[in-house]
Design a protein around this motif. Sequence first.
Motif, PDB file in Angstrom:
ATOM      1  N   MET A  43       1.521  -4.408  15.059  1.00 22.89           N
ATOM      2  CA  MET A  43       1.236  -5.809  15.334  1.00 22.89           C
ATOM      3  C   MET A  43       0.095  -6.289  14.440  1.00 22.89           C
ATOM      4  SD  MET A  43       1.606  -5.729  19.483  1.00 22.89           S
ATOM      5  CE  MET A  43       1.826  -7.502  19.695  1.00 22.89           C
ATOM      6  N   ARG A  44       0.141  -7.558  14.104  1.00 19.59           N
ATOM      7  CA  ARG A  44      -0.876  -8.162  13.251  1.00 19.59           C
ATOM      8  C   ARG A  44      -1.994  -8.694  14.133  1.00 19.59           C
ATOM      9  NH1 ARG A  44      -0.909 -13.622  11.315  1.00 19.59           N
ATOM     10  NH2 ARG A  44       1.089 -13.813  12.369  1.00 19.59           N
ATOM     11  N   LYS A  45      -3.234  -8.354  13.782  1.00 18.97           N
ATOM     12  CA  LYS A  45      -4.388  -8.863  14.543  1.00 18.97           C
ATOM     13  C   LYS A  45      -4.751 -10.247  14.026  1.00 18.97           C
ATOM     14  CE  LYS A  45      -8.639  -7.473  16.722  1.00 18.97           C
ATOM     15  NZ  LYS A  45      -9.547  -6.360  16.970  1.00 18.97           N
ATOM     16  N   LEU A  46      -4.807 -11.212  14.932  1.00 18.01           N
ATOM     17  CA  LEU A  46      -5.129 -12.589  14.585  1.00 18.01           C
ATOM     18  C   LEU A  46      -6.634 -12.824  14.651  1.00 18.01           C
ATOM     19  CD1 LEU A  46      -2.325 -14.234  16.760  1.00 18.01           C
ATOM     20  CD2 LEU A  46      -2.194 -13.527  14.361  1.00 18.01           C
ATOM     21  N   LYS A  47      -7.086 -13.912  14.058  1.00 17.51           N
ATOM     22  CA  LYS A  47      -8.522 -14.234  14.078  1.00 17.51           C
ATOM     23  C   LYS A  47      -9.047 -14.373  15.499  1.00 17.51           C
ATOM     24  CE  LYS A  47      -8.655 -16.422   9.568  1.00 17.51           C
ATOM     25  NZ  LYS A  47      -8.886 -17.639   8.813  1.00 17.51           N
ATOM     26  N   SER A  48      -8.179 -14.760  16.421  1.00 12.89           N
ATOM     27  CA  SER A  48      -8.565 -14.929  17.825  1.00 12.89           C
ATOM     28  C   SER A  48      -8.791 -13.592  18.531  1.00 12.89           C
ATOM     29  CB  SER A  48      -7.465 -15.685  18.573  1.00 12.89           C
ATOM     30  OG  SER A  48      -6.275 -14.908  18.589  1.00 12.89           O
ATOM     31  N   GLY A  49      -8.408 -12.481  17.860  1.00 14.89           N
ATOM     32  CA  GLY A  49      -8.515 -11.164  18.484  1.00 14.89           C
ATOM     33  C   GLY A  49      -7.220 -10.736  19.143  1.00 14.89           C
ATOM     34  N   GLU A  50      -6.265 -11.672  19.252  1.00 21.07           N
ATOM     35  CA  GLU A  50      -4.949 -11.342  19.793  1.00 21.07           C
ATOM     36  C   GLU A  50      -4.141 -10.584  18.742  1.00 21.07           C
ATOM     37  OE1 GLU A  50      -3.783 -14.949  22.725  1.00 21.07           O
ATOM     38  OE2 GLU A  50      -3.748 -15.415  20.583  1.00 21.07           O
ATOM     39  N   PHE A  51      -3.081  -9.916  19.203  1.00 21.55           N
ATOM     40  CA  PHE A  51      -2.140  -9.249  18.314  1.00 21.55           C
ATOM     41  C   PHE A  51      -0.791  -9.936  18.457  1.00 21.55           C
ATOM     42  CE2 PHE A  51      -5.296  -5.992  18.924  1.00 21.55           C
ATOM     43  CZ  PHE A  51      -5.366  -5.351  17.690  1.00 21.55           C
ATOM     44  N   SER A  52      -0.015  -9.974  17.367  1.00 19.25           N
ATOM     45  CA  SER A  52       1.277 -10.647  17.409  1.00 19.25           C
ATOM     46  C   SER A  52       2.295  -9.940  16.511  1.00 19.25           C
ATOM     47  CB  SER A  52       1.106 -12.093  16.943  1.00 19.25           C
ATOM     48  OG  SER A  52       2.332 -12.780  16.946  1.00 19.25           O
ATOM     49  N   VAL A  53       3.552  -9.963  16.961  1.00 13.54           N
ATOM     50  CA  VAL A  53       4.679  -9.496  16.147  1.00 13.54           C
ATOM     51  C   VAL A  53       5.939 -10.173  16.685  1.00 13.54           C
ATOM     52  CG1 VAL A  53       5.237  -7.436  17.534  1.00 13.54           C
ATOM     53  CG2 VAL A  53       5.776  -7.460  15.098  1.00 13.54           C
ATOM     54  N   SER A  54       6.889 -10.451  15.796  1.00 16.66           N
ATOM     55  CA  SER A  54       8.149 -11.082  16.203  1.00 16.66           C
ATOM     56  C   SER A  54       9.319 -10.204  15.807  1.00 16.66           C
ATOM     57  CB  SER A  54       8.308 -12.448  15.518  1.00 16.66           C
ATOM     58  OG  SER A  54       7.301 -13.328  15.930  1.00 16.66           O
ATOM     59  N   LEU A  55      10.371 -10.254  16.626  1.00 19.05           N
ATOM     60  CA  LEU A  55      11.627  -9.618  16.262  1.00 19.05           C
ATOM     61  C   LEU A  55      12.789 -10.351  16.874  1.00 19.05           C
ATOM     62  CD1 LEU A  55      12.168  -7.006  18.773  1.00 19.05           C
ATOM     63  CD2 LEU A  55      10.306  -6.401  17.379  1.00 19.05           C
ATOM     64  N   THR A  56      13.963 -10.150  16.282  1.00 18.96           N
ATOM     65  CA  THR A  56      15.171 -10.802  16.754  1.00 18.96           C
ATOM     66  C   THR A  56      15.977  -9.806  17.571  1.00 18.96           C
ATOM     67  OG1 THR A  56      15.164 -12.246  14.817  1.00 18.96           O
ATOM     68  CG2 THR A  56      17.246 -12.029  16.024  1.00 18.96           C
ATOM     69  N   LEU A  57      16.360 -10.224  18.765  1.00 17.47           N
ATOM     70  CA  LEU A  57      17.071  -9.340  19.691  1.00 17.47           C
ATOM     71  C   LEU A  57      18.397  -9.945  20.127  1.00 17.47           C
ATOM     72  CD1 LEU A  57      14.056  -8.393  21.991  1.00 17.47           C
ATOM     73  CD2 LEU A  57      15.099  -6.964  20.232  1.00 17.47           C
ATOM     74  N   GLU A  58      19.354  -9.072  20.390  1.00 11.83           N
ATOM     75  CA  GLU A  58      20.636  -9.455  20.978  1.00 11.83           C
ATOM     76  C   GLU A  58      20.402  -9.742  22.465  1.00 11.83           C
ATOM     77  OE1 GLU A  58      23.664  -9.482  19.475  1.00 11.83           O
ATOM     78  OE2 GLU A  58      23.137  -8.586  17.556  1.00 11.83           O
ATOM     79  N   PRO A  59      21.305 -10.494  23.112  1.00 13.19           N
ATOM     80  CA  PRO A  59      21.172 -10.716  24.557  1.00 13.19           C
ATOM     81  C   PRO A  59      21.134  -9.390  25.326  1.00 13.19           C
ATOM     82  CG  PRO A  59      22.810 -12.207  23.644  1.00 13.19           C
ATOM     83  CD  PRO A  59      22.444 -11.223  22.554  1.00 13.19           C
TER      84      PRO A  59
END
Length: 96
Positions: A43-59
């Motif tokens: 996950m990427r650490k944001l300036k806010s201190g949060e972490f984020s990552v995205s992915l595409t999922l099937e139902p």
Amino acid sequence: MLKKTYKSNGKCQVTFRLSAEANAKKASLCGEFNDWEKDAKPMRKLKSGEFSVSLTLEPGKYRFRYWLDGERWENDWEADEYLPNEFGTEDSVVSI
């Protein structure tokens, strides 16, 4: 926090965001969608201190957790639901 963006092809882009309150230096997203590989989705650490990552999922429904600092598991505090696992704790669940 989970942000879902549904696509016209039936898939869904999910952005997983971990609060800065988790107090971690590194975080990875692990779950059924990547065979629980601890290094598969850093996950990427944001300036806010949060972490984020995205992915595409099937139902479907997917169990997941965050792997923090190479030593501890954390659930998503706003997951769609929680299910018990074989280790005596719970997994977060995202439903598409």
